[in-house]
Design a protein around this motif. Structure first.
Motif, PDB file in Angstrom:
ATOM      1  N   GLN A 161      82.640  14.427  74.938  1.00  0.00           N
ATOM      2  CA  GLN A 161      81.482  14.042  75.735  1.00  0.00           C
ATOM      3  C   GLN A 161      81.878  13.118  76.882  1.00  0.00           C
ATOM      4  O   GLN A 161      81.379  13.242  78.002  1.00  0.00           O
ATOM      5  CB  GLN A 161      80.442  13.357  74.850  1.00  0.00           C
ATOM      6  CG  GLN A 161      79.148  13.018  75.577  1.00  0.00           C
ATOM      7  CD  GLN A 161      78.124  12.388  74.648  1.00  0.00           C
ATOM      8  OE1 GLN A 161      78.414  12.107  73.491  1.00  0.00           O
ATOM      9  NE2 GLN A 161      76.925  12.166  75.152  1.00  0.00           N
ATOM     10  N   GLY A 162      82.799  12.190  76.601  1.00  0.00           N
ATOM     11  CA  GLY A 162      83.236  11.268  77.640  1.00  0.00           C
ATOM     12  C   GLY A 162      83.947  11.982  78.775  1.00  0.00           C
ATOM     13  O   GLY A 162      83.676  11.723  79.957  1.00  0.00           O
ATOM     14  N   LEU A 163      84.860  12.900  78.432  1.00  0.00           N
ATOM     15  CA  LEU A 163      85.558  13.660  79.468  1.00  0.00           C
ATOM     16  C   LEU A 163      84.602  14.592  80.206  1.00  0.00           C
ATOM     17  O   LEU A 163      84.765  14.855  81.400  1.00  0.00           O
ATOM     18  CB  LEU A 163      86.694  14.474  78.842  1.00  0.00           C
ATOM     19  CG  LEU A 163      87.907  13.689  78.343  1.00  0.00           C
ATOM     20  CD1 LEU A 163      88.983  14.639  77.833  1.00  0.00           C
ATOM     21  CD2 LEU A 163      88.476  12.806  79.446  1.00  0.00           C
ATOM     22  N   ARG A 164      83.592  15.074  79.493  1.00  0.00           N
ATOM     23  CA  ARG A 164      82.637  15.989  80.113  1.00  0.00           C
ATOM     24  C   ARG A 164      81.813  15.276  81.181  1.00  0.00           C
ATOM     25  O   ARG A 164      81.472  15.861  82.207  1.00  0.00           O
ATOM     26  CB  ARG A 164      81.729  16.586  79.040  1.00  0.00           C
ATOM     27  CG  ARG A 164      81.159  17.958  79.417  1.00  0.00           C
ATOM     28  CD  ARG A 164      80.409  18.557  78.251  1.00  0.00           C
ATOM     29  NE  ARG A 164      81.296  18.804  77.132  1.00  0.00           N
ATOM     30  CZ  ARG A 164      80.972  18.642  75.858  1.00  0.00           C
ATOM     31  NH1 ARG A 164      79.771  18.202  75.536  1.00  0.00           N
ATOM     32  NH2 ARG A 164      81.842  18.911  74.904  1.00  0.00           N
ATOM     33  N   LYS A 165      81.497  14.015  80.947  1.00  0.00           N
ATOM     34  CA  LYS A 165      80.747  13.255  81.953  1.00  0.00           C
ATOM     35  C   LYS A 165      81.542  13.140  83.248  1.00  0.00           C
ATOM     36  O   LYS A 165      80.991  13.263  84.343  1.00  0.00           O
ATOM     37  CB  LYS A 165      80.407  11.864  81.410  1.00  0.00           C
ATOM     38  CG  LYS A 165      79.335  11.862  80.332  1.00  0.00           C
ATOM     39  CD  LYS A 165      79.022  10.450  79.877  1.00  0.00           C
ATOM     40  CE  LYS A 165      77.932  10.436  78.816  1.00  0.00           C
ATOM     41  NZ  LYS A 165      77.626   9.057  78.353  1.00  0.00           N
TER      42      LYS A 165
END
Length: 209
Positions: A161-165
């Protein structure tokens, strides 16, 4: 030996994935430029339609007021006895609540559509396909990074999720400013994920011959 090999090729593998991401982002940027005139045209049509609805709503809101003035001024202009005036007052009282409610509904409707349509770039299927590939690459980079950290004895673990942001911000930058939001991308990605999961389940349930 296996750990050493994985740690050695990690940077090279990650670089290849990142290079592929950059290429897809460049392709997405070109598609967004090519499709921008159509997106701008659709937005202008939506704004014109919104303005027309505002005019109609204003006219509809003014109509009951103009119509209500006639019956209100009519009784004083004519001689009427008490028996005939009483039902007239009832007629004046009965429509009033309905007119007031109608006005409230009109006001509520205008409040909901008070602002003109915002700029929104409608993603095409090829664009969605590119975005989905970017998400898969981001997830793979996350997996490799976490595996490397584990091999090195590090407790640091990245989240998809963090990398996706971070990825979503890069995707937003590939479109004209103000025409695409990370929230819209997130909703489209969620819809694609559900669709692919549904298709996979249907394929698994197909009988074998």
């Amino acid at each position: 030996m296996s750990k050493l090999i994985k740690r050695t090729v990690f940077q090279e593998h990650t670089a290849l994935l990142t290079e592929r991401q950059d290429a897809l982002l460049a392709e997405l940027r070109e598609q967004s430029k090519a499709g921008f005139p159509k997106a701008e045209e659709e937005w202008e049509k939506n704004v014109l339609a919104w303005a027309r609805r505002q005019e109609l709503a204003a006219a509809a809101a003014a109509a009951p007021t103009a119509g209500g003035a006639t019956p209100t001024t009519a009784p004083p202009a004519t001689d009427s006895t008490a028996p005939t005036r009483h039902p007239t007052e009832e007629m004046d009282v009965d429509p009033s609540p309905s007119v007031a409610l109608a006005g409230e509904k009109d006001r509520d409707g205008k409040d909901h559509a008070q602002q003109p349509p915002g700029k929104k770039y409608r993603l095409t299927e090829p664009m969605k396909s590119i975005i989905w590939q970017l998400v898969l690459l981001s997830n793979e980079i996350c997996r490799l990074e976490n595996e490397k950290n584990t091999l090195e004895g590090s407790v640091i673990q990245l989240s998809e999720q963090g990398l996706r942001k971070v990825l979503y911000q890069k995707i937003v930058a590939a479109f004209p400013e103000g025409w695409l939001s990370s929230g819209q991308i997130s909703r489209d990605v969620s819809a694609m994920k559900k669709r692919f999961e549904k298709e996979a389940m249907e394929n698994d349930q197909e009988p074998e011959f």
